[in-house]
Design a protein around this motif. Sequence first.
Motif, PDB file in Angstrom:
ATOM      1  N   ALA A  76       0.830  -1.250   0.145  1.00 17.65           N
ATOM      2  CA  ALA A  76      -0.085  -0.028  -0.024  1.00 17.65           C
ATOM      3  C   ALA A  76       0.899   1.096   0.085  1.00 17.65           C
ATOM      4  O   ALA A  76       0.572   2.204  -0.640  1.00 17.65           O
ATOM      5  N   TYR A  77       2.029   1.294   0.769  1.00 20.01           N
ATOM      6  CA  TYR A  77       2.800   2.415   0.771  1.00 20.01           C
ATOM      7  C   TYR A  77       3.613   2.530  -0.558  1.00 20.01           C
ATOM      8  O   TYR A  77       3.634   3.582  -0.949  1.00 20.01           O
ATOM      9  N   ALA A  78       4.059   1.570  -1.011  1.00 17.44           N
ATOM     10  CA  ALA A  78       4.766   1.584  -2.513  1.00 17.44           C
ATOM     11  C   ALA A  78       4.101   2.190  -3.454  1.00 17.44           C
ATOM     12  O   ALA A  78       4.305   2.812  -4.572  1.00 17.44           O
ATOM     13  N   ALA A  79       2.754   1.896  -3.559  1.00 13.63           N
ATOM     14  CA  ALA A  79       1.742   2.144  -4.544  1.00 13.63           C
ATOM     15  C   ALA A  79       1.239   3.372  -4.255  1.00 13.63           C
ATOM     16  O   ALA A  79       0.648   4.112  -5.214  1.00 13.63           O
ATOM     17  N   GLY A  80       1.441   4.146  -3.166  1.00 15.06           N
ATOM     18  CA  GLY A  80       0.682   5.271  -2.676  1.00 15.06           C
ATOM     19  C   GLY A  80      -0.837   5.121  -2.562  1.00 15.06           C
ATOM     20  O   GLY A  80      -1.515   6.160  -3.000  1.00 15.06           O
ATOM     21  N   CYS A  81      -1.301   3.981  -2.308  1.00 13.53           N
ATOM     22  CA  CYS A  81      -2.849   3.875  -2.501  1.00 13.53           C
ATOM     23  C   CYS A  81      -3.422   3.470  -0.813  1.00 13.53           C
ATOM     24  O   CYS A  81      -2.597   3.494  -0.066  1.00 13.53           O
ATOM     25  N   ARG A  82      -4.783   3.436  -0.787  1.00 18.34           N
ATOM     26  CA  ARG A  82      -5.255   3.222   0.420  1.00 18.34           C
ATOM     27  C   ARG A  82      -4.811   1.941   1.157  1.00 18.34           C
ATOM     28  O   ARG A  82      -4.587   0.793   0.290  1.00 18.34           O
ATOM     29  N   LEU A  83      -4.849   1.766   2.556  1.00 15.01           N
ATOM     30  CA  LEU A  83      -4.562   0.402   3.274  1.00 15.01           C
ATOM     31  C   LEU A  83      -5.501   0.634   4.177  1.00 15.01           C
ATOM     32  O   LEU A  83      -5.848   1.639   4.965  1.00 15.01           O
ATOM     33  N   VAL A  84      -6.524  -0.563   4.471  1.00 14.79           N
ATOM     34  CA  VAL A  84      -7.425  -0.670   5.394  1.00 14.79           C
ATOM     35  C   VAL A  84      -7.286  -2.034   6.082  1.00 14.79           C
ATOM     36  O   VAL A  84      -6.724  -2.893   5.544  1.00 14.79           O
ATOM     37  N   HIS A  85      -7.480  -1.912   7.270  1.00 13.78           N
ATOM     38  CA  HIS A  85      -7.260  -3.352   8.268  1.00 13.78           C
ATOM     39  C   HIS A  85      -8.646  -3.749   8.852  1.00 13.78           C
ATOM     40  O   HIS A  85      -9.330  -3.162   9.345  1.00 13.78           O
ATOM     41  N   PHE A  86      -8.789  -5.203   8.668  1.00 19.41           N
ATOM     42  CA  PHE A  86      -9.949  -5.874   8.917  1.00 19.41           C
ATOM     43  C   PHE A  86     -10.044  -5.767  10.559  1.00 19.41           C
ATOM     44  O   PHE A  86     -11.053  -5.306  10.923  1.00 19.41           O
ATOM     45  N   GLY A  87      -8.849  -6.052  11.369  1.00 15.97           N
ATOM     46  CA  GLY A  87      -8.865  -5.613  12.667  1.00 15.97           C
ATOM     47  C   GLY A  87      -9.650  -6.417  13.706  1.00 15.97           C
ATOM     48  O   GLY A  87     -10.220  -6.138  14.847  1.00 15.97           O
ATOM     49  N   LYS A  88     -10.576  -7.502  13.074  1.00 20.73           N
ATOM     50  CA  LYS A  88     -11.278  -8.349  14.148  1.00 20.73           C
ATOM     51  C   LYS A  88     -10.819  -9.978  13.905  1.00 20.73           C
ATOM     52  O   LYS A  88     -10.067 -10.203  13.192  1.00 20.73           O
TER      53      LYS A  88
END
Length: 349
Positions: A76-88
């Motif tokens: 996500a960082y390398a592409a400059g795109c969004r990162l979302v976390h499931f977190g459950k």
Amino acid sequence: MDPTLLTSAAYWAAPADVSFATSGSSGAPKQVVISKAALLTSAAAVNTHLGVTADACWGLALPLNHVGGFGVAARAYAAGCRLVHFGKRWDARLFQGWLVQDRVSHTSLVPTQVHDLVAAGLACPASLVAIVVGGGQLDAATGQAARALGWPVLASYGMTEAASQIATQSPAALRDLYQPAPIPLLPIWQARTAADGLLQISGPALFAGYVSEGKFAPRAGEWHLTSDRVLLEGRNLTPLGRADSLVKILGELVDPEAIERELVVLSGGGITLGSFAVVPIPDERAGFILIPFFPITADLPAIERTLAAYHSQALGYRRLGRPVMLEDFPRGDLGKPRRAQLAAQFPRP
């Protein structure tokens, strides 16, 4: 670690390397040390291979303490795109809803998670473009069932020492019937096999070294010799299992992991890879006996049919003992059976 930290330029600019624990399955537990440059090199290669752009969204549903989860954040960082976390806590229906809500386009899962999506009969959201399946082999029956529900599953092969993926199926493979192999090497990797069939890899995302008992030992040389047996045909790789999984039974060399794959095929979809394990148990007469372990919730009629079909054609030294059904089936963070713990639970007379 907070996943949002990994979207910060300041984090990636800091000089510290990153370390990941190994399972210790082929020796004493140790830490694999990887530079941030190597992690980003791997991330960029995966993004290019999958066609990830700044408009994409990587969904993180794997633990960050494993290179597979960490690699999602790096991509996500390398592409400059969004990162979302499931977190459950993992739940297939909650995961499907999360994909819809956050418009996830790319994610990585392990075979157990894909199996749960298929078992629940869940349809894939329209936003999802690719699922990289790692941490073990997704069998053909489950992969084809996932594709039938719209899930864009792509087989991959990787390891911690390679900062994640070494080989990954192309999105173009989604037009064909799912097969777990062969898997094309990513362009950043060179691969060859040693005389005993063990894979050797070389490339710019290779790890820096190991830490064992508090001491750092740098990687020796340009090529890294793995413990994995593979078939290489040009730049296509077919995993064949770990060399250290082989055991001698009545003087014959046997691969329990290969037997697991045979059982999955014979089951016709009734048993999935990673949902059980064939474990060698020391035996005074034969050297080892092979015992299949299943969770108590497994489909017992399917198991019995599969074992009957297997034993109708298995040579004597490859025959299996009676299955052991466990209420508490030990698994690692990524859902892999813990074979040493299973062996310890074998009921002795």
